[in-house]
Scaffold this motif. Sequence first.
Motif, PDB file in Angstrom:
ATOM      1  N   SER A 151      18.543   2.498  10.856  1.00 43.76           N
ATOM      2  CA  SER A 151      17.267   3.198  10.663  1.00 43.76           C
ATOM      3  C   SER A 151      16.524   2.785   9.405  1.00 43.76           C
ATOM      4  CB  SER A 151      17.507   4.717  10.608  1.00 43.76           C
ATOM      5  OG  SER A 151      18.097   5.193  11.794  1.00 43.76           O
ATOM      6  N   ARG A 152      17.229   2.305   8.403  1.00 44.36           N
ATOM      7  CA  ARG A 152      16.612   2.202   7.076  1.00 44.36           C
ATOM      8  C   ARG A 152      15.444   1.214   7.018  1.00 44.36           C
ATOM      9  NH1 ARG A 152      21.286  -0.805   3.376  1.00 44.36           N
ATOM     10  NH2 ARG A 152      21.272  -2.791   4.512  1.00 44.36           N
ATOM     11  N   ASP A 153      15.457   0.155   7.815  1.00 43.19           N
ATOM     12  CA  ASP A 153      14.349  -0.802   7.783  1.00 43.19           C
ATOM     13  C   ASP A 153      13.153  -0.331   8.599  1.00 43.19           C
ATOM     14  OD1 ASP A 153      15.718  -2.522   6.116  1.00 43.19           O
ATOM     15  OD2 ASP A 153      16.603  -3.659   7.760  1.00 43.19           O
ATOM     16  N   ARG A 154      13.284   0.827   9.239  1.00 43.58           N
ATOM     17  CA  ARG A 154      12.179   1.368  10.035  1.00 43.58           C
ATOM     18  C   ARG A 154      11.510   2.564   9.354  1.00 43.58           C
ATOM     19  NH1 ARG A 154      16.063   0.838  14.248  1.00 43.58           N
ATOM     20  NH2 ARG A 154      16.082   3.096  14.574  1.00 43.58           N
ATOM     21  N   ILE A 155      11.890   2.803   8.114  1.00 39.15           N
ATOM     22  CA  ILE A 155      11.246   3.859   7.348  1.00 39.15           C
ATOM     23  C   ILE A 155       9.971   3.308   6.711  1.00 39.15           C
ATOM     24  CG2 ILE A 155      11.450   5.437   5.393  1.00 39.15           C
ATOM     25  CD1 ILE A 155      13.270   6.272   7.619  1.00 39.15           C
ATOM     26  N   GLU A 156       8.860   3.985   6.949  1.00 42.07           N
ATOM     27  CA  GLU A 156       7.575   3.600   6.361  1.00 42.07           C
ATOM     28  C   GLU A 156       7.244   4.587   5.239  1.00 42.07           C
ATOM     29  OE1 GLU A 156       5.675   0.997   7.125  1.00 42.07           O
ATOM     30  OE2 GLU A 156       6.930   0.272   8.787  1.00 42.07           O
ATOM     31  N   THR A 157       7.169   4.073   4.028  1.00 50.63           N
ATOM     32  CA  THR A 157       6.912   4.906   2.845  1.00 50.63           C
ATOM     33  C   THR A 157       5.662   4.406   2.143  1.00 50.63           C
ATOM     34  OG1 THR A 157       9.286   5.301   2.549  1.00 50.63           O
ATOM     35  CG2 THR A 157       7.872   5.717   0.650  1.00 50.63           C
ATOM     36  N   GLU A 158       4.659   5.274   2.055  1.00 53.01           N
ATOM     37  CA  GLU A 158       3.398   4.871   1.427  1.00 53.01           C
ATOM     38  C   GLU A 158       2.839   6.023   0.595  1.00 53.01           C
ATOM     39  OE1 GLU A 158       0.518   2.235   3.466  1.00 53.01           O
ATOM     40  OE2 GLU A 158      -0.844   3.958   3.362  1.00 53.01           O
ATOM     41  N   PHE A 159       2.436   5.713  -0.627  1.00 55.96           N
ATOM     42  CA  PHE A 159       1.879   6.702  -1.550  1.00 55.96           C
ATOM     43  C   PHE A 159       0.530   6.229  -2.070  1.00 55.96           C
ATOM     44  CE2 PHE A 159       6.345   7.750  -1.723  1.00 55.96           C
ATOM     45  CZ  PHE A 159       6.387   9.111  -1.965  1.00 55.96           C
ATOM     46  N   ILE A 160      -0.382   7.171  -2.276  1.00 49.93           N
ATOM     47  CA  ILE A 160      -1.612   6.873  -3.008  1.00 49.93           C
ATOM     48  C   ILE A 160      -1.497   7.508  -4.389  1.00 49.93           C
ATOM     49  CG2 ILE A 160      -4.074   7.340  -3.193  1.00 49.93           C
ATOM     50  CD1 ILE A 160      -4.366   6.898  -0.281  1.00 49.93           C
ATOM     51  N   ARG A 187      -7.750   3.683  -6.870  1.00 46.63           N
ATOM     52  CA  ARG A 187      -6.460   4.346  -6.657  1.00 46.63           C
ATOM     53  C   ARG A 187      -5.521   3.379  -5.938  1.00 46.63           C
ATOM     54  NH1 ARG A 187     -10.464   8.239  -6.132  1.00 46.63           N
ATOM     55  NH2 ARG A 187     -10.137  10.068  -7.462  1.00 46.63           N
ATOM     56  N   PRO A 188      -4.402   3.027  -6.579  1.00 44.33           N
ATOM     57  CA  PRO A 188      -3.466   2.087  -5.967  1.00 44.33           C
ATOM     58  C   PRO A 188      -2.722   2.708  -4.787  1.00 44.33           C
ATOM     59  CG  PRO A 188      -3.123   2.275  -8.345  1.00 44.33           C
ATOM     60  CD  PRO A 188      -4.003   3.395  -7.936  1.00 44.33           C
ATOM     61  N   VAL A 189      -2.460   1.888  -3.795  1.00 44.09           N
ATOM     62  CA  VAL A 189      -1.602   2.268  -2.670  1.00 44.09           C
ATOM     63  C   VAL A 189      -0.272   1.550  -2.851  1.00 44.09           C
ATOM     64  CG1 VAL A 189      -1.289   2.253  -0.170  1.00 44.09           C
ATOM     65  CG2 VAL A 189      -3.577   2.529  -1.145  1.00 44.09           C
ATOM     66  N   VAL A 190       0.793   2.326  -2.950  1.00 47.55           N
ATOM     67  CA  VAL A 190       2.131   1.764  -3.166  1.00 47.55           C
ATOM     68  C   VAL A 190       2.955   1.951  -1.904  1.00 47.55           C
ATOM     69  CG1 VAL A 190       4.262   1.982  -4.484  1.00 47.55           C
ATOM     70  CG2 VAL A 190       2.062   2.146  -5.656  1.00 47.55           C
ATOM     71  N   LYS A 191       3.569   0.867  -1.452  1.00 51.26           N
ATOM     72  CA  LYS A 191       4.465   0.909  -0.296  1.00 51.26           C
ATOM     73  C   LYS A 191       5.853   0.450  -0.719  1.00 51.26           C
ATOM     74  CE  LYS A 191       3.272  -0.671   3.741  1.00 51.26           C
ATOM     75  NZ  LYS A 191       3.348   0.507   4.631  1.00 51.26           N
ATOM     76  N   ILE A 198       5.807  -2.109  -3.836  1.00 47.27           N
ATOM     77  CA  ILE A 198       4.781  -3.138  -3.964  1.00 47.27           C
ATOM     78  C   ILE A 198       3.405  -2.476  -3.983  1.00 47.27           C
ATOM     79  CG2 ILE A 198       6.216  -4.834  -2.754  1.00 47.27           C
ATOM     80  CD1 ILE A 198       4.042  -4.539  -0.446  1.00 47.27           C
ATOM     81  N   LEU A 199       2.456  -3.124  -4.630  1.00 44.01           N
ATOM     82  CA  LEU A 199       1.074  -2.666  -4.602  1.00 44.01           C
ATOM     83  C   LEU A 199       0.449  -3.216  -3.329  1.00 44.01           C
ATOM     84  CD1 LEU A 199      -1.239  -1.203  -6.024  1.00 44.01           C
ATOM     85  CD2 LEU A 199      -1.778  -3.358  -7.183  1.00 44.01           C
ATOM     86  N   ALA A 200       0.224  -2.336  -2.350  1.00 38.29           N
ATOM     87  CA  ALA A 200      -0.254  -2.775  -1.038  1.00 38.29           C
ATOM     88  C   ALA A 200      -1.768  -2.903  -0.994  1.00 38.29           C
ATOM     89  CB  ALA A 200       0.216  -1.801   0.041  1.00 38.29           C
ATOM     90  N   ALA A 201      -2.467  -2.083  -1.776  1.00 35.34           N
ATOM     91  CA  ALA A 201      -3.931  -2.115  -1.756  1.00 35.34           C
ATOM     92  C   ALA A 201      -4.460  -1.361  -2.969  1.00 35.34           C
ATOM     93  CB  ALA A 201      -4.471  -1.483  -0.470  1.00 35.34           C
ATOM     94  N   LYS A 202      -5.749  -1.539  -3.224  1.00 37.20           N
ATOM     95  CA  LYS A 202      -6.445  -0.759  -4.251  1.00 37.20           C
ATOM     96  C   LYS A 202      -7.656  -0.140  -3.583  1.00 37.20           C
ATOM     97  CE  LYS A 202      -5.100  -3.869  -8.044  1.00 37.20           C
ATOM     98  NZ  LYS A 202      -5.597  -4.816  -9.070  1.00 37.20           N
ATOM     99  N   LEU A 203      -7.613   1.165  -3.400  1.00 32.96           N
ATOM    100  CA  LEU A 203      -8.705   1.860  -2.729  1.00 32.96           C
ATOM    101  C   LEU A 203      -9.706   2.366  -3.769  1.00 32.96           C
ATOM    102  CD1 LEU A 203      -6.766   3.911  -0.033  1.00 32.96           C
ATOM    103  CD2 LEU A 203      -7.775   1.634   0.167  1.00 32.96           C
ATOM    104  N   ARG A 204     -10.965   2.198  -3.446  1.00 36.53           N
ATOM    105  CA  ARG A 204     -12.028   2.627  -4.363  1.00 36.53           C
ATOM    106  C   ARG A 204     -12.853   3.719  -3.694  1.00 36.53           C
ATOM    107  NH1 ARG A 204     -16.875  -1.289  -6.669  1.00 36.53           N
ATOM    108  NH2 ARG A 204     -18.041   0.344  -7.775  1.00 36.53           N
ATOM    109  N   GLY A 205     -13.202   4.731  -4.450  1.00 40.74           N
ATOM    110  CA  GLY A 205     -14.052   5.772  -3.890  1.00 40.74           C
ATOM    111  C   GLY A 205     -13.493   7.154  -4.132  1.00 40.74           C
ATOM    112  N   LYS A 206     -14.097   8.119  -3.438  1.00 37.60           N
ATOM    113  CA  LYS A 206     -13.693   9.501  -3.613  1.00 37.60           C
ATOM    114  C   LYS A 206     -12.272   9.726  -3.137  1.00 37.60           C
ATOM    115  CE  LYS A 206     -18.327  11.510  -3.283  1.00 37.60           C
ATOM    116  NZ  LYS A 206     -19.195  12.463  -2.552  1.00 37.60           N
ATOM    117  N   ARG A 207     -11.620  10.689  -3.746  1.00 37.84           N
ATOM    118  CA  ARG A 207     -10.223  10.989  -3.399  1.00 37.84           C
ATOM    119  C   ARG A 207     -10.079  11.362  -1.926  1.00 37.84           C
ATOM    120  NH1 ARG A 207      -5.260  12.095  -5.486  1.00 37.84           N
ATOM    121  NH2 ARG A 207      -4.171  13.982  -4.787  1.00 37.84           N
TER     122      ARG A 207
END
Length: 284
Positions: A151-160, A187-191, A198-207
């Motif tokens: 299961s462990r490689d199928r866990i999707e973890t993403e934070f803003i 606001r960085p997106v971390v996966k 890793i830094l997956a993206a950098k989102l710009r704009g309102k929360r």
Amino acid sequence: MSKIRVFSDSTCDLPPELREQHQIGIIPLYVTFGEDAYKDGVEMTPLQLFHKVDELGYLPKTASPSPGDFIQAFAPAIEAGDDIIFIGLSTELSSTCQNAIIAADSFPEGRITVVDSRNLSTGIGLLVLKAVRAAEAGRTLQEIEQIVLDSRDRIETEFIIDTLDYLHKGGRCSSLQNFIGSLLKIRPVVKVVDGRMILAAKLRGKREKTLEQLIQNALHFKDQLEGETISVTHALAEEEAIQVREILLRETNAKEVLLAETGCVISSHCGPHTVGIVLSRNGS
């Protein structure tokens, strides 16, 4: 009759009521300010940590439990005749699992199994819940280990992450990047990928817009969801986490969407007002 006890470390971020309900053993990591070390979730709360960072102006160091900490935690279960599976913080991020392995060697062979989650926060927590449910269903230690490994490689973890301040204090971005990012409301997106953050993206704009993006990223997997549980995990952002949880309950077939708060170790890396979604997808 012997049973299988599931243990994890404090970074699994499972809510206290679930830990109690399933008798999940938790071994805390440490956060250290100068000469003062505190056990994550035992001697310091995330709110206390944020106040201390504001007061001192720097982030704490974090440290794994020692082999002695693990021996002390494992011994009562082993003496009661139980076997143990420990699921811990990714070895790419911490020596926690290595220290658990050292401790396991102090007990009879085969009594303690250590599994590297290749994840963090409730990414670990979802694997712990899979292990608990398998143990409660009467599966063997070897079967439970294989379930977690599968299961462990199928866990999707993403934070803003709401602010670059903690990344700056932690040396992960420069003063200029922090200044420009703050001006542009980036606001960085971390996966979590291959056990690393890793830094997956950098989102710009309102929360609100960035949280909507987080939700849409999770809904991308709604037809691939495995199991019953999704986790909405937050650091001092309960109101928004509740809103995200309600959307996921409405838009997915998940029977359970946990609301979880990050502990001190995870909070010290992501900072306040972070919101994340963690889910397990199937193999298709």
